[in-house]
Scaffold this active site. Sequence first.
Site, PDB file in Angstrom:
ATOM      1  CG  ASN A   9      -8.721   1.627   1.020  1.00 50.82           C
ATOM      2  OD1 ASN A   9      -9.641   0.815   1.159  1.00 50.82           O
ATOM      3  ND2 ASN A   9      -8.560   2.359  -0.061  1.00 50.82           N
ATOM      4  CE  LYS A  11      -6.593   0.435  -2.357  1.00 48.74           C
ATOM      5  NZ  LYS A  11      -5.773   0.858  -3.482  1.00 48.74           N
ATOM      6  CG  HIS A  89      -9.983   5.353  -2.956  1.00 46.92           C
ATOM      7  ND1 HIS A  89      -9.615   4.660  -4.087  1.00 46.92           N
ATOM      8  CD2 HIS A  89      -8.944   5.273  -2.096  1.00 46.92           C
ATOM      9  CE1 HIS A  89      -8.391   4.174  -3.896  1.00 46.92           C
ATOM     10  NE2 HIS A  89      -7.971   4.532  -2.700  1.00 46.92           N
ATOM     11  CD  GLU A  91      -8.348   1.501  -5.834  1.00 46.25           C
ATOM     12  OE1 GLU A  91      -9.027   1.035  -4.908  1.00 46.25           O
ATOM     13  OE2 GLU A  91      -7.099   1.465  -5.851  1.00 46.25           O
ATOM     14  CD  GLU A 160      -5.140   7.530  -1.321  1.00 50.97           C
ATOM     15  OE1 GLU A 160      -4.428   6.694  -0.755  1.00 50.97           O
ATOM     16  OE2 GLU A 160      -6.257   7.251  -1.785  1.00 50.97           O
ATOM     17  N   GLY A 166      -1.034   1.738  -5.709  1.00 45.21           N
ATOM     18  CA  GLY A 166      -0.911   0.337  -6.104  1.00 45.21           C
ATOM     19  C   GLY A 166       0.142   0.080  -7.166  1.00 45.21           C
ATOM     20  CB  SER A 206       3.337   3.038  -3.610  1.00 44.01           C
ATOM     21  OG  SER A 206       2.679   2.492  -4.740  1.00 44.01           O
TER      22      SER A 206
HETATM   23  P1  PGA Z   1      -1.713   1.606  -2.113  1.00 42.12           P
HETATM   24  O1  PGA Z   1      -3.193   2.210  -2.087  1.00 42.12           O
HETATM   25  O2  PGA Z   1      -1.126   1.825  -0.755  1.00 42.12           O
HETATM   26  O3  PGA Z   1      -1.886   0.151  -2.457  1.00 42.12           O
HETATM   27  O4  PGA Z   1      -0.964   2.355  -3.161  1.00 42.12           O
HETATM   28  C1  PGA Z   1      -3.473   3.405  -1.427  1.00 42.12           C
HETATM   29  C2  PGA Z   1      -4.940   3.718  -1.547  1.00 42.12           C
HETATM   30  O5  PGA Z   1      -5.544   3.385  -2.561  1.00 42.12           O
HETATM   31  O6  PGA Z   1      -5.536   4.302  -0.637  1.00 42.12           O
END
Ligand code: PGA
Length: 244
Positions: A9, A11, A89, A91, A160, A166, A206
């Site tokens: 992803n 983003k 997601h 976010e 998640e 993140g 992460s």
């Molecule tokens: P990350 O994000 O690996 O940076 O923690 C995962 C995601 O948002 O799908």
Amino acid sequence: MIKPLIIANWKCNPTGIKQAKALFNSVKNGVKGIKRRKVIICPPFIYLPMLKGLSLGAQNCFWEKEGAYTGEISCPMLKSLCQYVLVGHSERRKYFNEKDEINNKLKAVLDAKLIPVLCVGETQEQRNQDKTEAVLKEQIISALDSISSSRFSSVIIAYEPVWAIGTGNPCDVEEAQKMKLLIQKIISKIYSSNISFKTPVLYGGSVKSNNAEGYVKEAGFNGLLVGGASLDAREFIEIVKQAV
Ligand code: PGA
């Protein structure tokens, strides 16, 4: 056995076409020799038509097919560009207040015969208050509202935990495994244990090359959803290697 799915992803990255192509091509070349895996890249919409040679996914979609909806991208538009779509997601939930529309988006993805990756997960606060199970239940049940078992059969779920996304603070493998079992229990209550058994469940939050293996090989996840680490080709290729 389902092949492990490793989803990148990206983003809102990278900011230029040149960098997007370079990152994509490095990953494409690096994973060529790795068998028994399915790598899916979810770049920003505008890069989708330019990237060829690996499976692609969109990070979001709109639920209507067409019309006066400024700035939106519909599933029929995505149909010729990619196969997968991330839905719900964290976010999107956090910055765009997505909640009720997640069910409509999921239905729109299925209507277009694309494969949805439904993202669910609790915040740190919800976990502290012992609400994890209730939150996952609510997110899954509301997202799948009035979706029949035959339509559900193509849905992928990604667990998640929001507090792991993140943050560099991944969920430990044992705890993640418990959440996978919980998700399967929720799915089997909605549909059946047979359907739940066949539903791919991914872990995200992460993920790095030094923890990828545990989620797939110990906790039994069917793959990974990788954010930050997917922007570094070498690290992402290593994650793919660890996960198969
Ligand atoms: P990350 O994000 O690996 O940076 O923690 C995962 C995601 O948002 O799908």
